[in-house]
Enzyme design. Structure first.
Site: not given
Ligand code: ADP
Length: 403
Positions: A10, A94, A183, A244, A387
């Site tokens: 990743n 990823r 996601h 965010r 993940e």
């Protein structure tokens, strides 16, 4: 295919996270992280899980991703897990943005790289970093299958009614503006694991997944397929997140530019990096926010309430989208650990069949579990996400199919 190991990479703009898994039993052989790549002192942390022993940490200058992967390869070789081993079956990467084109994990070749490159305008921060990781790994093991697993892929099943913004389709299509969602690897894994927890097949359940990490997103999953998700063209849309804003009247942006005199870059930074929980109260870690609330801090309490209010609205919205719901699954850092968030998010939703059992909700653990009372019509579940395992599983399945 002879090997059974998969290396999951990743790559961020200045970081490289990795895990090496053995797919015979999905066990983790090693895991680690290189941070601050390109800075004067980078940090490499390597945990030799199979060999046992403590994590090895070193502050060393690592100029670029190529040097980072070589340093990782060296660490793995010290544990007898070198990347030149025939036991390594594939590398899974990823990749954040796969647009509409990549609906499934894909074996990487030059054409795939070109397509990921073409998507850079819609993922300017993420895709270039992901591509650097891919190029570096291909240079190191050109003979090895490398697979791209896309954050957006799980959401490509969304109907047009959910994926389109209500703007002129010609303008939208010209600029590839639509709701992609992110996601996806986590939403796919958690929705399947939730079905398993209920003792049912994914095709037979409707699940609302709430992935609440520093970034946060919700999804509505009908029979194993995503039908709506809260992030959009970029990860800025939807829930209140660590830094965010999530949903807002888009006119706030015009206002900040015209009346506030801010540049587009300043507004981008404000909404992505200095908003959400952090913008509201100066902290984005839910542990710290809860601690401040316990001390009577009003700004922290308001930030928590705004966070939970938005979450509750999405639970209601996705309940309506799905019609019937079998489970609401909480996952990621906040979802897995913050019992007060779970309790507050479903408080007052008894009419929808939702409730948490305070005793069950307070129990900590790393296994999937149900925290609603037995009598509840809808299961409320805590399902830890994984993940890396999902990327490794998808990579291994694809490589196995192709050989
Ligand atoms: P990401 O992968 O998006 O960086 P994570 O899924 O690791 O994020 O979640 C990180 C967040 O989880 C932290 O910012 C913090 O708010 C929250 N978190 C982690 N541990 C706990 C805990 N024990 N209690 C409450 N919140 C927690």
């Amino acid at each position: 295919m002879t090997g059974t190991r998969v290396l999951v990479l990743n790559s961020g703009s200045s970081s490289l996270k990795y895990q090496l898994l053995d797919m015979r039993d999905s066990s983790r052989l090693a895991a680690g992280l290189v941070e601050r790549i390109g800075e004067q002192t980078s940090r490499l942390k390597h945990t030799p899980l199979a060999a046992g022993g403590d994590a090895r940490e070193a502050d060393v200058p690592i100029a670029d991703h190529d040097a980072a992967l070589k340093a990782v390869a060296q660490e793995l070789a010290r544990d007898g897990l070198g990347l030149d081993s025939p036991d390594l079956a594939a590398i899974g990467h990823r990749v954040v943005h796969g647009g509409m084109f990549f609906t499934e994990p894909t074996v990487i070749d030059d054409a795939v790289i070109a397509e990921i490159e073409r998507l850079i305008p819609v993922a300017p921060l993420h895709n270039p970093a992901n591509l650097t990781g891919i190029r570096t790994a291909r240079a190191l093991r050109p003979d090895l299958p490398q697979v791209a697993v896309f954050d957006t892929a799980f959401h490509t099943t969304m109907p047009e009614s959910a994926a389109r913004y209500a703007i002129d389709p010609r303008i939208a299509d010209r600029h590839r503006i639509r709701r992609y969602g992110f996601h996806g690897t986590s939403h796919a894994y958690v929705s399947r694991a939730t079905a398993e927890l209920l003792g049912k097949a994914p095709e037979d359940v409707n699940v609302i997944v709430l992935h609440l990490g520093n970034g946060a997103s919700a999804s509505a999953v009908r029979g194993g397929r995503c039908v709506d998700t809260s992030m959009g063209l970029t990860p800025l849309e939807g829930l209140v997140m660590g830094t965010r804003s999530g949903d807002m009247d888009p006119a706030v942006i015009f206002h900040l530019a015209r009346v506030g005199g801010m540049s587009m870059d300043e507004i981008d930074t404000l909404l992505n990096k200095r908003s959400g929980l952090f913008g509201l109260c100066g902290d984005n870690d839910m542990r710290e926010i809860r601690r401040r609330i316990d001390e009577g801090d009003e700004a922290a309490a308001l930030a928590f309430d705004i966070y939970v209010h938005r979450l509750k609205k999405y639970i209601g919205a996705y309940y309506a989208v799905l019609g019937t719901v079998d489970a609401v699954a909480f996952t990621a850092g906040v979802g897995e650990n913050a019992a007060p968030v779970r309790e507050a998010a479903v408080a007052g939703l008894e009419g929808l069949g939702l409730a948490v059992d305070p005793g069950r909700n307070a129990v900590r653990g790393d296994r999937p579990r149900i925290v609603s009372p037995d009598s509840a019509r809808v299961a409320v579940a805590v399902v830890p996400t994984d993940e890396e395992l999902e990327i490794a599983t998808q990579t291994y399945a694809l490589v196995g199919k192709n050989t």
